[in-house]
Every structure is written in structure tokens, then in C-alpha cells.
Write a protein that holds these residues in place. Structure first.
Motif, PDB file in Angstrom:
ATOM      1  N   LYS A 106       0.916  -1.156  -0.108  1.00 54.22           N
ATOM      2  CA  LYS A 106      -0.071   0.087   0.032  1.00 54.22           C
ATOM      3  C   LYS A 106       0.866   1.098  -0.125  1.00 54.22           C
ATOM      4  CE  LYS A 106      -3.999  -1.989   0.603  1.00 54.22           C
ATOM      5  NZ  LYS A 106      -5.277  -1.730  -0.324  1.00 54.22           N
ATOM      6  N   THR A 107       0.482   2.432  -0.622  1.00 61.30           N
ATOM      7  CA  THR A 107       1.173   3.537  -0.614  1.00 61.30           C
ATOM      8  C   THR A 107       1.035   4.213   0.788  1.00 61.30           C
ATOM      9  OG1 THR A 107      -0.824   4.647  -1.349  1.00 61.30           O
ATOM     10  CG2 THR A 107       0.787   4.197  -3.153  1.00 61.30           C
ATOM     11  N   LYS A 113       5.600   1.397   5.331  1.00 56.98           N
ATOM     12  CA  LYS A 113       5.006   0.055   5.004  1.00 56.98           C
ATOM     13  C   LYS A 113       6.094  -0.552   4.891  1.00 56.98           C
ATOM     14  CE  LYS A 113       1.075   1.922   4.279  1.00 56.98           C
ATOM     15  NZ  LYS A 113       0.152   1.746   5.153  1.00 56.98           N
ATOM     16  N   GLU A 164       1.900   5.916  -5.968  1.00 61.05           N
ATOM     17  CA  GLU A 164       1.502   4.647  -6.630  1.00 61.05           C
ATOM     18  C   GLU A 164       2.624   4.377  -7.749  1.00 61.05           C
ATOM     19  OE1 GLU A 164      -2.795   3.325  -7.365  1.00 61.05           O
ATOM     20  OE2 GLU A 164      -2.732   5.560  -7.223  1.00 61.05           O
ATOM     21  N   GLN A 188       0.317   0.385  -4.258  1.00 59.98           N
ATOM     22  CA  GLN A 188      -1.006   0.714  -4.895  1.00 59.98           C
ATOM     23  C   GLN A 188      -1.997   1.312  -3.744  1.00 59.98           C
ATOM     24  OE1 GLN A 188      -2.571  -3.232  -6.096  1.00 59.98           O
ATOM     25  NE2 GLN A 188      -1.174  -3.208  -7.718  1.00 59.98           N
ATOM     26  N   LYS A 189      -2.724   2.087  -3.980  1.00 56.67           N
ATOM     27  CA  LYS A 189      -3.662   2.637  -3.029  1.00 56.67           C
ATOM     28  C   LYS A 189      -4.682   1.907  -2.403  1.00 56.67           C
ATOM     29  CE  LYS A 189      -3.736   7.313  -4.324  1.00 56.67           C
ATOM     30  NZ  LYS A 189      -4.175   8.735  -4.363  1.00 56.67           N
TER      31      LYS A 189
END
Length: 135
Positions: A43-44, A48, A107, A134-135
Motif C-alpha cells: 500500500k502507498t 510500509k 503509486e 497501490q492505494k
């Protein structure tokens, strides 16, 4: 007397072949190791976690206790090598897995470049893995 010297030479040659003839087959090389992403996407956002596994390709077994000394995370796969973010090692995980914390600010495809030393091996295991944010 000559037969004695000849038999000693043959015995020495057989011992040498036994010792040195099997040594290369028993040793691995740095090309026998590879990093693999545990998850291809992340995930953006900030902080993370990306997890990679270091495997011995010949045995298929994970390689614990490697020393990872080089890390870089950038957007080179999307033509933005200058888009670099810091990478920090995170403790924990299964033996042979290595975790890194980073800020995936947008992204796209991010390239994680790694350099590692495997105990008992000469040379450096190098890898470039592509993670999709990715969002």
C-alpha cells in the motif's frame, strides 16, 4: 624400490582426486542465491513493510543470518531513478526472511536493490526486485 614409489604416487593421486574432485560440487556460489519478494504489492504511504526471502536455489531452503549491507529503493522501473526513499531494516520474521520499512509516497513500481553477504561464501549476492505500490 621403483614399485614402492609408484604405488605411493598412485595412492597420493587417488587421495587428491577424492579430496579435490568433490570439493567444487559441495560448495555453493553467490549465483546460487536469490532474493524473492514475499508480497509483490504494498500500500502507498509511510512506514510500509516489504518482506523478502533469501533462498539457496540449489536446495530451495531459506538462508538465515545473511548480512544485508546495501539497500536502495527508487522508482527506476517507471523511469524516475531520482525518486528515492530511505529504507530501514526491521527485526523479526522467519529465518531467511528480511523486512524493510520505507515510505511509498506514490503509486507505481518501486525497485528494491539489495546487496548481501552469505556466511561462508565469497562475493556479494545482489538483487533488484520490483514492488508495486497501490492505494
Amino acid at each position: 624400490m621403483k614399485s614402492f614409489d609408484y604405488s605411493r604416487a598412485v595412492a597420493a593421486a587417488l587421495i587428491g582426486m577424492a579430496v579435490f574432485g568433490t570439493a567444487p560440487a559441495a560448495l555453493a556460489e553467490v549465483k546460487d542465491y536469490e532474493f524473492q519478494l514475499v508480497d509483490q504489492t504494498v500500500k502507498t504511504g509511510a512506514d510500509k513493510i516489504v518482506t523478502v526471502r533469501l533462498l539457496n536455489k540449489k536446495t530451495g531452503k531459506p538462508v538465515p543470518d545473511a548480512v544485508i549491507f546495501a539497500t536502495r529503493l527508487d522508482m527506476a522501473p517507471d523511469g524516475m531513478q531520482e525518486m528515492v526513499t530511505k529504507v530501514a531494516s526491521v527485526p523479526g520474521g522467519e529465518p531467511g526472511t528480511y523486512k524493510f520499512k520505507a515510505n511509498f509516497s506514490m503509486e507505481g513500481r518501486w525497485q528494491l536493490s539489495l546487496g548481501a553477504k552469505v556466511q561462508g561464501e565469497t562475493g556479494t549476492v545482489e538483487s533488484k526486485l520490483v514492488v508495486s505500490a497501490q492505494k
